[in-house]
Design an enzyme around this catalytic site. Structure first.
Site, short mmCIF file in Angstrom:
data_model
loop_
_atom_site.label_atom_id
_atom_site.label_comp_id
_atom_site.label_asym_id
_atom_site.label_seq_id
_atom_site.Cartn_x
_atom_site.Cartn_y
_atom_site.Cartn_z
N GLU A 60 0.99 3.82 1.86
CA GLU A 60 1.53 4.28 3.26
C GLU A 60 2.53 3.66 3.48
O GLU A 60 3.53 3.93 4.13
CB GLU A 60 0.27 4.16 4.23
CG GLU A 60 -0.90 5.02 3.94
CD GLU A 60 -2.28 4.06 3.39
OE1 GLU A 60 -3.08 4.72 3.48
OE2 GLU A 60 -1.56 3.31 2.16
N CYS A 106 -2.45 -0.29 7.72
CA CYS A 106 -1.66 1.19 7.44
C CYS A 106 -1.69 1.90 8.65
O CYS A 106 -0.76 2.61 9.05
CB CYS A 106 -1.98 1.88 6.16
SG CYS A 106 -1.59 0.93 4.64
N HIS A 135 0.86 -1.29 -0.04
CA HIS A 135 0.13 -0.08 0.02
C HIS A 135 1.01 1.28 -0.06
O HIS A 135 1.89 1.40 0.55
CB HIS A 135 -0.80 -0.05 1.26
CG HIS A 135 -1.97 -0.81 1.10
ND1 HIS A 135 -3.24 -0.95 1.83
CD2 HIS A 135 -2.05 -2.03 0.59
CE1 HIS A 135 -3.95 -1.99 1.88
NE2 HIS A 135 -3.44 -2.64 0.89
N CYS A 195 -6.23 2.14 5.74
CA CYS A 195 -6.84 0.63 6.50
C CYS A 195 -6.55 0.29 7.59
O CYS A 195 -5.37 0.91 8.06
CB CYS A 195 -6.74 -0.47 5.35
SG CYS A 195 -4.92 -0.99 5.24
#
Length: 152
Positions: A58, A89, A56, A86
């Site tokens: 992040e 993260c 992801h 999410c």
């Protein structure tokens, strides 16, 4: 005390998101800046490209900033992301001890900051950053809506 975000980091996060979308990734982008506003890391989603469900934006940005700073703690840094993080993260943001989190669009389905588990409000959360959500919300919504419309 409110700390309004400088516009530049969120613009850079959207540029990363747009780049991810052009690569066929879900268009989410992230930028980490230090307390002086210097860009420490930027990334867009790369889950498909890297065949890695944890790639992801992040997490990629946190890894880059930590490597650049030579520390797993990013205490004087702020993270800007185009979609509410999410749970995975949010946990990484907490572990990195980021100072502030700014996000553009809330995510009712998978978000874990203002939706779902509200990770930073849990008693088991060791560090919660200051959170500022809903910045550039319309831009974030449009970007995701166009990406998924074009994929159908």
């Amino acid at each position: 005390m409110k700390h309004p975000p400088p516009p530049e980091p969120m613009s850079l996060a959207f540029a990363e998101a747009e780049s991810a979308g052009r690569r066929g990734e879900v268009p989410i982008g992230c930028v980490i800046v230090d307390q002086s506003g210097n860009v420490m890391a930027k990334a867009g989603n790369r889950t498909l490209e890297l065949k890695d469900p944890t790639a992801h934006a992040e997490l990629l940005a946190i890894r880059e900033a930590a490597a650049r700073l030579g520390s797993e703690r990013l205490v004087a840094c702020d993270l800007y992301v185009t979609l509410e993080p999410c749970a995975m993260c949010a946990a990484a943001i907490s572990f990195a001890r980021l100072r502030r989190l700014y996000f553009a669009l809330g995510d009712e389905k998978m978000g874990a900051v203002e939706h779902g588990p509200r990770f930073f409000n849990q008693a088991t959360c060791h560090h919660a950053p200051e959170v500022y959500g809903g910045l550039s919300e319309a831009r974030g919504r449009k970007l995701l809506k166009e990406f998924f419309r074009d994929r159908r």
